[in-house]
Design a protein around this motif. Structure first.
Motif, PDB file in Angstrom:
ATOM      1  N   GLY A   1       6.239 -10.515 -32.515  1.00  0.00           N
ATOM      2  CA  GLY A   1       5.118  -9.580 -32.686  1.00  0.00           C
ATOM      3  C   GLY A   1       5.267  -8.672 -33.884  1.00  0.00           C
ATOM      4  O   GLY A   1       6.296  -8.620 -34.547  1.00  0.00           O
ATOM      5  N   ARG A   2       4.186  -7.914 -34.097  1.00  0.00           N
ATOM      6  CA  ARG A   2       4.105  -7.029 -35.250  1.00  0.00           C
ATOM      7  C   ARG A   2       4.574  -5.641 -34.840  1.00  0.00           C
ATOM      8  O   ARG A   2       4.234  -5.183 -33.753  1.00  0.00           O
ATOM      9  CB  ARG A   2       2.649  -6.991 -35.691  1.00  0.00           C
ATOM     10  N   VAL A   3       5.321  -4.988 -35.699  1.00  0.00           N
ATOM     11  CA  VAL A   3       5.814  -3.643 -35.399  1.00  0.00           C
ATOM     12  C   VAL A   3       5.518  -2.706 -36.571  1.00  0.00           C
ATOM     13  O   VAL A   3       5.227  -3.163 -37.674  1.00  0.00           O
ATOM     14  CB  VAL A   3       7.326  -3.650 -35.072  1.00  0.00           C
ATOM     15  N   PHE A   4       5.621  -1.411 -36.312  1.00  0.00           N
ATOM     16  CA  PHE A   4       5.168  -0.411 -37.295  1.00  0.00           C
ATOM     17  C   PHE A   4       6.196   0.708 -37.414  1.00  0.00           C
ATOM     18  O   PHE A   4       6.658   1.236 -36.404  1.00  0.00           O
ATOM     19  CB  PHE A   4       3.843   0.199 -36.819  1.00  0.00           C
TER      20      PHE A   4
ATOM     21  N   LEU B   1       2.298   3.517 -32.121  1.00  0.00           N
ATOM     22  CA  LEU B   1       2.425   2.111 -32.528  1.00  0.00           C
ATOM     23  C   LEU B   1       3.872   1.702 -32.292  1.00  0.00           C
ATOM     24  O   LEU B   1       4.788   2.429 -32.690  1.00  0.00           O
ATOM     25  CB  LEU B   1       2.058   1.948 -33.995  1.00  0.00           C
ATOM     26  N   ARG B   2       4.081   0.579 -31.664  1.00  0.00           N
ATOM     27  CA  ARG B   2       5.461   0.217 -31.316  1.00  0.00           C
ATOM     28  C   ARG B   2       6.308   0.055 -32.570  1.00  0.00           C
ATOM     29  O   ARG B   2       5.857  -0.486 -33.577  1.00  0.00           O
ATOM     30  CB  ARG B   2       5.486  -1.052 -30.471  1.00  0.00           C
ATOM     31  N   THR B   3       7.537   0.559 -32.486  1.00  0.00           N
ATOM     32  CA  THR B   3       8.448   0.503 -33.627  1.00  0.00           C
ATOM     33  C   THR B   3       9.370  -0.703 -33.533  1.00  0.00           C
ATOM     34  O   THR B   3      10.097  -1.014 -34.468  1.00  0.00           O
ATOM     35  CB  THR B   3       9.319   1.761 -33.690  1.00  0.00           C
ATOM     36  N   HIS B   4       9.378  -1.343 -32.371  1.00  0.00           N
ATOM     37  CA  HIS B   4      10.170  -2.575 -32.202  1.00  0.00           C
ATOM     38  C   HIS B   4       9.570  -3.387 -31.052  1.00  0.00           C
ATOM     39  O   HIS B   4       8.818  -2.855 -30.225  1.00  0.00           O
ATOM     40  CB  HIS B   4      11.650  -2.277 -31.957  1.00  0.00           C
ATOM     41  N   THR B   5       9.908  -4.673 -31.016  1.00  0.00           N
ATOM     42  CA  THR B   5       9.377  -5.517 -29.936  1.00  0.00           C
ATOM     43  C   THR B   5      10.183  -5.361 -28.647  1.00  0.00           C
ATOM     44  O   THR B   5       9.875  -6.004 -27.648  1.00  0.00           O
ATOM     45  CB  THR B   5       9.344  -7.002 -30.361  1.00  0.00           C
ATOM     46  N   SER B   6      11.196  -4.499 -28.654  1.00  0.00           N
ATOM     47  CA  SER B   6      11.952  -4.258 -27.417  1.00  0.00           C
ATOM     48  C   SER B   6      11.043  -3.715 -26.312  1.00  0.00           C
ATOM     49  O   SER B   6      11.357  -3.846 -25.128  1.00  0.00           O
ATOM     50  CB  SER B   6      13.096  -3.280 -27.671  1.00  0.00           C
TER      51      SER B   6
END
Ligand code: PHE
Length: 339
Positions: free
Chosen positions: A188-191, A163-168
């Motif tokens: 966006g949403r990050v985790f 799950l992406r940890t940042h929108t980078s």
């Protein structure tokens, strides 16, 4: 005694009346000082101690039901009277609640609009990502702690799916697909694998910005962020850039805005520093441009990323990040009428 209460309750629930006078009679019969319900309170004295709690509660429930019922009957006649026996057609309509936008959506839209005025378009990427777009293409060294299970949610069967940890990660995707000029933001949403508390959540939202073209400089970055901060927090807002480190930007900085609550004088929100940290930024590292297929000899760029929850908390004085995810209408209704 409980049986008696139950019987009376059924009786009251079934009550009806065809005139106002009848309602008054019912009121006297049941809930006046000498009424049947009031008598129960008198009988209560004789209830044995161990039953007192249950019986007391039941009498109270009965009393409230009786009051409601009588009021309901009364109102039905009052309404009918107003309409002279029919419906009052001149009565204003009941307003309908339209619901509210979520505070995070309100602030996200506001940020998107500010950047739209500077020519930034919006793009999105997937929440379920691969290692390349979240880390490798962004110049994260293999031993970087963010790659650790402690920070990142991986899919158990395949360490390449996370799950992406940042929108980078969206930066990398956009650069792979498009040649400069690129001027876009990515909400966006990050985790992140974090313990949930008043200040941190394992799910939150970011907005990433990317500008790549010939001759893009740090001065462009600074002016863009100053414009943004004044639009969002007010025209007297000042910004401060502090040197920092991100694998994908060089040089990197963290940006503070002057505290909009105390105007920079110092208060408990800014912890008496006068400043609030709101984003990370920097010049896109040439390695990242090259890894994503953009000629770093010809082009330069800047990038920045901010957390929407944090900005929303600062803007509205919200003390606990968990409010955003509980969907308690008492919280959400406070944003009624804000778009
Ligand atoms: N991705 C960084 C973070 O999540 C923020 C950032 C974005 C920093 C772009 C620099 C440039 O903290």
């Amino acid at each position: 005694m409980l049986d008696k209460i139950k019987q009376l309750q059924d009786e009251i629930e079934a009550l009806g009346a065809s005139t106002k006078e009848e309602v008054e009679e019912l009121r006297i019969k049941y809930i006046s000082k000498k009424g049947l319900v009031s008598q129960l309170f008198a009988d209560f004295k004789n209830v044995p101690g161990e039953q007192k709690k249950a019986v007391g509660q039941a009498i109270n429930v009965l009393k409230n039901k009786a009051l409601d019922k009588i009021n309901e009957l009364k109102e039905s006649f009052e309404n009918a009277e107003q309409g002279a026996g029919g419906t009052d057609l001149s009565r204003p309509g009941e307003p309908m609640r339209l619901g509210t936008r979520h505070p995070l959506a309100i602030v996200r839209n506001e940020i998107v609009e500010i950047f739209a005025r500077l020519g930034f378009t919006v793009a999105e990427g997937p929440e379920i990502e691969d290692d390349w777009h979240v880390f490798s293409a962004l110049n994260f060294p293999p031993e970087h702690p963010a790659r650790d299970m402690q920070d990142t949610f991986f899919i158990q069967r395949d360490p390449d799916v996370l799950l992406r940890t940042h929108t980078s990660s969206v930066q990398a995707r956009v650069m792979e697909k498009t040649q400069p000029p690129i001027r876009a933001i990515f909400p966006g949403r990050v985790f992140r694998n974090e313990a949930i508390s008043a200040r941190a959540h394992c799910i939150f939202h970011q907005i990433e910005g990317l500008y790549v073209d010939e001759n893009v400089s740090f001065a462009d970055l600074k002016q863009t962020l100053l414009y943004f901060s004044r639009e969002l927090f007010g025209e007297n807002t000042e910004i401060r850039l502090r040197p920092s480190y991100f694998p994908f930007t060089e040089p990197s900085a963290e940006m503070d805005v002057s505290c909009s609550i105390c105007g920079g004088k110092g208060c408990n929100v800014c912890k008496y520093t006068g400043w609030l940290e709101i984003l990370g930024c920097g010049m896109v590292d040439p390695n990242v441009l090259d890894l994503c297929g953009i000629d770093s000899k010809k082009y330069t760029g800047f990038a920045f990323g901010m957390g929407i929850e944090r900005i929303t908390m600062l803007k509205y004085g919200i003390k606990d990040i968990r409010h955003f995810f509980e969907n308690d209408v008492r919280f959400l209704r406070q944003f009624e009428g804000t778009y």
